[in-house]
Write a protein that holds these residues in place. Structure first.
Motif, PDB file in Angstrom:
ATOM      1  N   GLN A  77      -9.835  -0.479  -7.312  1.00  0.00           N
ATOM      2  CA  GLN A  77      -9.776  -1.498  -6.333  1.00  0.00           C
ATOM      3  C   GLN A  77      -9.286  -0.760  -5.188  1.00  0.00           C
ATOM      4  OE1 GLN A  77      -7.079  -4.293  -8.412  1.00  0.00           O
ATOM      5  NE2 GLN A  77      -8.341  -6.105  -7.558  1.00  0.00           N
ATOM      6  N   THR A  78      -9.624  -1.238  -3.869  1.00  0.00           N
ATOM      7  CA  THR A  78      -9.218  -0.677  -2.493  1.00  0.00           C
ATOM      8  C   THR A  78      -7.583  -1.262  -2.406  1.00  0.00           C
ATOM      9  OG1 THR A  78      -9.789  -2.305  -1.075  1.00  0.00           O
ATOM     10  CG2 THR A  78     -11.125  -0.265  -1.382  1.00  0.00           C
ATOM     11  N   LYS A 101     -13.194   4.686  -3.154  1.00  0.00           N
ATOM     12  CA  LYS A 101     -13.575   3.736  -4.064  1.00  0.00           C
ATOM     13  C   LYS A 101     -14.973   4.040  -4.769  1.00  0.00           C
ATOM     14  CE  LYS A 101     -14.472  -1.020  -5.351  1.00  0.00           C
ATOM     15  NZ  LYS A 101     -14.386  -2.501  -5.214  1.00  0.00           N
ATOM     16  N   GLU A 158     -12.359   6.785   4.446  1.00  0.00           N
ATOM     17  CA  GLU A 158     -12.099   5.182   4.343  1.00  0.00           C
ATOM     18  C   GLU A 158     -11.758   4.978   2.768  1.00  0.00           C
ATOM     19  OE1 GLU A 158     -12.182   2.725   6.746  1.00  0.00           O
ATOM     20  OE2 GLU A 158     -12.335   4.566   8.091  1.00  0.00           O
ATOM     21  N   ASP A 159     -11.001   3.826   2.594  1.00  0.00           N
ATOM     22  CA  ASP A 159     -10.568   3.269   1.200  1.00  0.00           C
ATOM     23  C   ASP A 159     -11.698   3.127   0.486  1.00  0.00           C
ATOM     24  OD1 ASP A 159      -7.949   3.475   2.404  1.00  0.00           O
ATOM     25  OD2 ASP A 159      -7.463   1.243   2.135  1.00  0.00           O
ATOM     26  N   GLN A 160     -12.636   2.436   1.179  1.00  0.00           N
ATOM     27  CA  GLN A 160     -13.963   1.845   0.238  1.00  0.00           C
ATOM     28  C   GLN A 160     -14.674   3.168  -0.164  1.00  0.00           C
ATOM     29  OE1 GLN A 160     -13.987  -1.363   0.169  1.00  0.00           O
ATOM     30  NE2 GLN A 160     -15.591  -1.139  -1.580  1.00  0.00           N
ATOM     31  N   TYR A 161     -14.793   4.047   0.766  1.00  0.00           N
ATOM     32  CA  TYR A 161     -15.554   5.591   0.446  1.00  0.00           C
ATOM     33  C   TYR A 161     -14.915   5.969  -0.995  1.00  0.00           C
ATOM     34  CZ  TYR A 161     -17.526  10.009   0.552  1.00  0.00           C
ATOM     35  OH  TYR A 161     -18.138  11.285   0.332  1.00  0.00           O
ATOM     36  N   ASP A 201      -3.905   3.957  -1.626  1.00  0.00           N
ATOM     37  CA  ASP A 201      -4.990   3.438  -0.793  1.00  0.00           C
ATOM     38  C   ASP A 201      -5.949   2.940  -1.686  1.00  0.00           C
ATOM     39  OD1 ASP A 201      -4.034   4.331   1.695  1.00  0.00           O
ATOM     40  OD2 ASP A 201      -4.174   6.535   1.198  1.00  0.00           O
ATOM     41  N   VAL A 202      -5.883   3.483  -2.793  1.00  0.00           N
ATOM     42  CA  VAL A 202      -6.911   2.968  -4.015  1.00  0.00           C
ATOM     43  C   VAL A 202      -6.128   2.903  -5.370  1.00  0.00           C
ATOM     44  CG1 VAL A 202      -8.973   3.386  -5.410  1.00  0.00           C
ATOM     45  CG2 VAL A 202      -9.019   4.050  -2.622  1.00  0.00           C
ATOM     46  N   GLU A 216      -8.169  -4.952  -1.709  1.00  0.00           N
ATOM     47  CA  GLU A 216      -8.727  -5.747  -2.640  1.00  0.00           C
ATOM     48  C   GLU A 216      -7.600  -6.021  -3.648  1.00  0.00           C
ATOM     49  OE1 GLU A 216     -13.265  -3.855  -2.500  1.00  0.00           O
ATOM     50  OE2 GLU A 216     -12.019  -3.173  -3.820  1.00  0.00           O
ATOM     51  N   ARG A 236       0.896  -1.278  -0.094  1.00  0.00           N
ATOM     52  CA  ARG A 236       0.140   0.164   0.137  1.00  0.00           C
ATOM     53  C   ARG A 236       0.842   1.126   0.065  1.00  0.00           C
ATOM     54  NH1 ARG A 236      -4.909   2.167   2.734  1.00  0.00           N
ATOM     55  NH2 ARG A 236      -5.492   0.067   3.108  1.00  0.00           N
ATOM     56  N   LYS A 270      -5.270   8.701  -0.457  1.00  0.00           N
ATOM     57  CA  LYS A 270      -6.694   9.366   0.010  1.00  0.00           C
ATOM     58  C   LYS A 270      -6.370  10.365   0.974  1.00  0.00           C
ATOM     59  CE  LYS A 270      -7.479   6.389   3.779  1.00  0.00           C
ATOM     60  NZ  LYS A 270      -7.782   5.300   4.436  1.00  0.00           N
TER      61      LYS A 270
END
Lengths: 231, 438
Positions: free
Chosen positions: B288-289, B273, B268-271, B70-71, B292, B64, B263
């Motif tokens: 992908q995060t 993404k 959050e990474d997911q956010y 992060d993404v 992922e 990472r 980020k």
């Protein structure tokens, strides 16, 4: 009125080939308010008798009625509960819990009865005071002399006003002065109406007893009622 | 029912008093021994699995920090580049959730070294196949801190040309794979290498002196530095500036192969993404995060290590449970006379059992608390600052609170049972036998 009634009491240790019969069909009665001494030579069965009538052990056969209750019919939990509510014990070696101080040793049966800590401490302090131990309440057993420990043990035994007080050779480990103090304490309790059953080797400490039961080979050889000399 | 409850309540009061006194006035060294065992058991449960998981987690974290960001945006399976890279870049520039990003252009290439000293032209040239990566050095530095991976030389600069950073795996003195392929012999910063690209754009060749040759897609570069990392994508690559990359490959398309996004704090990474997906970028590239982007088999290995760690910790737990049982049993056995006396004066067996259970609770709580302080106050930060140097990763200690709490619960119940059983065994004995210790 008999508070303890023993009929044909038999206690056998071991089994099969090495069976030892310690109590051999023993009968006796102890009345409420009596100060009774049990005497006899070593191996006569005096301590064994005390253990059977004080519910610390289970007889092999016979009948033991204590305060109107057939104790052979009680299960282990009921026996423990009965001991808590009706009986007090003074052991030869004081039997105080070493981690508890004097007052804690005294009040532990009261706490077990559900009495609040404050009330228990109040009663415990009174008991200790009665036995001349005021100022020693916070001492742990190893900070007390043998005589003081035995008096703490007496305070613990009487604090919940038991119907019967059992004492197993309470002076055996004490010097003469401490022994005299302990016997004096028992005498005072008896004067207040306490039923006391005491096992002892010492003839001199039976002077104030209402009854002396002399055992030979697991049977009552003789009962001496107050002032009556032994044969 | 009420009587039983009342009885239990009084047993609890007496049991608590006995437990408190036995702990505070009992043998100090026995207490210390049991607490020490509890602490070590807690550590074995948490640290062994934590290190095993951390061995891979350290690798994931490095991936990472040094590569994916992060993404991570990469090409779709059936594409060779990220479609509309320019539009994605413009959008990323405008998003407050993005702190920075770096765009990478990648292509296969061959690097040849020591060609000036080559005397025997019948022998194979000293060359290796690499991924040549075109980057904006400043942005790459901002997102992945590429210069921190330098073991020799200096970082590329945006406004220079003709320089290259080589991954250490390709240099013999750093390579652990010299049995698998022939790495470049002694190449140092300042040396020249030839980079050849096949199958792309223009066909020309030039060296730094400007002499054109007839060969296609080949340029000479000066080695500016050597980068070494446990992230393969870094140590198995060669980095040049974006403009050099275009000159080398003749690729005039603005579409890149990778975009690593860092980020902004608090997201959050997911956010991040999801925001990118909401722009429809998932139709143009794979988004992908960092988690992922890790290959599934590595995640499976991580889970396997976690189970392995728990199993090893479990053995420690069994050993510890037996030890606790023995210590408390011996402790109870030496106090058998007093247990008998307590029963004799009417203290219920339950009260005595509670006393021992509460002592066990005390031991496990204090032992675990000390263990947790050691883990979170000492081991985690110290190992994070000084990762364990495993061959393929910088291992950290992973001790997520929830799994740690679960392990504590296991330890708690095992200890309570190990404390209860010996007390139960002693309490069940005949009262007079206990008093007379026969």
């Amino acid at each position: 009125m008999a508070i303890i009634s023993v009929k044909n009491l038999i206690k056998t240790y071991g089994n099969g080939e090495v069976e030892t019969k310690v109590l051999r069909g023993l009968n006796l009665e102890i009345n409420s308010g009596e100060f009774v001494a049990i005497m006899g030579k070593s191996g006569a069965g005096k301590s064994t008798l005390l253990y059977q009538i004080s519910l610390l052990d289970r007889p092999t056969d016979g009948q033991v009625i204590v305060d109107g209750v057939d104790i052979l019919a009680l299960d282990e939990d009921e026996r423990t509960d009965f001991r808590l509510k009706h009986l007090g014990y003074i052991f030869q070696d004081y039997a105080l819990v070493p981690e508890l101080n004097a007052i804690e040793n005294v009040i532990i049966p009261l706490l077990m009865e559900g009495i609040s800590e404050d009330e228990a401490k109040k009663r415990g302090t009174e008991s200790l005071k009665e036995l001349g131990l005021d100022g020693k309440a916070n001492n742990r057993p190893n900070q007390l002399s043998g005589g003081e420990q035995q008096r703490v043990s007496i305070a613990r035994a009487i604090v919940q006003n038991p119907q019967i007080l059992f004492a197993d050779e309470p002076t055996a480990n004490l010097d003469s002065m401490s022994s005299a103090a302990v016997i004096e304490s028992l005498k005072r309790l008896h004067e207040k109406g306490q039923t006391i059953v005491m096992v002892t080797h010492e003839e001199e400490y039976t002077v104030d007893c209402d009854k002396v039961i002399y055992l030979i080979d697991g049977q009552v050889a003789e009962e001496r009622i107050k002032q009556k000399p032994l044969k | 029912m009420f009587r039983k409850f009342k009885k239990f309540q009084t047993s609890l009061v007496v049991g608590t008093l006995l437990a408190k006194r036995q702990i505070t006035r009992g043998n100090f060294w026995i207490n210390l021994l049991i607490i020490g065992i509890m602490t070590l058991t807690f550590l074995s449960l948490v640290v062994i699995s934590g290190i095993l998981v951390g061995l891979l987690e350290g690798s994931f974290q490095a991936n990472r920090e040094r590569y994916s960001g992060d993404v991570f945006i990469s090409t779709l399976a059936d594409e060779s580049s990220i479609q509309s890279t320019g539009m994605i870049q413009s959008t990323l520039e405008s998003l407050p959730i993005v702190q920075d990003f770096t765009v990478r252009y990648k292509s296969g290439a061959t690097i040849e070294a020591n060609y000036r000293e080559r005397r025997d032209f019948s022998a194979l040239p000293n060359s290796v196949g690499v991924n040549i990566v075109g980057i904006d050095p400043e942005r790459e530095e901002s997102v992945t801190g590429l210069s921190e991976s330098l073991v020799e030389g200096q970082m590329l600069e945006s406004d220079e040309s003709g320089y290259i950073l080589l991954g250490s795996t390709f240099i013999r003195r750093y390579s652990n794979f010299s049995d698998l392929f022939e790495p470049l012999d002694e190449v140092y910063p300042g040396d020249r290498v030839k980079v050849s690209v096949t199958g792309k754009g223009l066909t020309f060749s030039s060296d730094l002196s400007g002499d054109s040759t007839a060969s296609s897609n080949t340029q000479e570069f000066i080695v500016k530095g050597i980068v070494k990392s446990k992230v393969d994508e870094v140590s198995l690559a060669a980095f040049v500036t974006e403009s050099d990359y275009r000159r080398l490959t003749g690729d005039t398309s603005l579409n890149a192969q990778e975009i690593a996004i860092k980020k902004a704090d608090g997201y959050e990474d997911q956010y991040v993404k999801q925001v990118l997906v909401s722009y429809g970028f998932s139709n143009l590239a794979k988004i992908q995060t960092a988690a992922e982007a890790i290959p599934k088999f590595l995640d499976d290995i991580k889970q396997t290590f976690s189970i392995l760690g728990t199993a090893i910790g479990g053995i420690g737990l069994v050993v510890s449970a037996i030890t606790i049982f023995i210590v408390i049993y011996i402790n109870a056995l030496t106090r058998r006379k007093f247990i008998g006396i307590l029963k004799g004066i009417g203290i219920s067996g339950t009260a005595i059992e509670i006393a021992y259970v509460l002592q066990s609770v005390f031991y496990v709580l204090i032992g675990s608390l000390i263990g947790a302080l050691i883990v979170y106050g000492l081991l985690v930060p110290v190992i994070a600052a000084n990762p364990i140097d495993f061959p393929f990763s910088d291992g950290i200690l992973v001790a997520d609170p929830l799994p740690t709490f679960n392990r504590f619960l296991i330890l708690f119940f095992v200890t309570v049972i190990a404390g209860y059983l010996p007390a139960r065994l002693i309490v069940k004995k005949n009262t007079l036998d206990s008093i007379l210790q026969r």
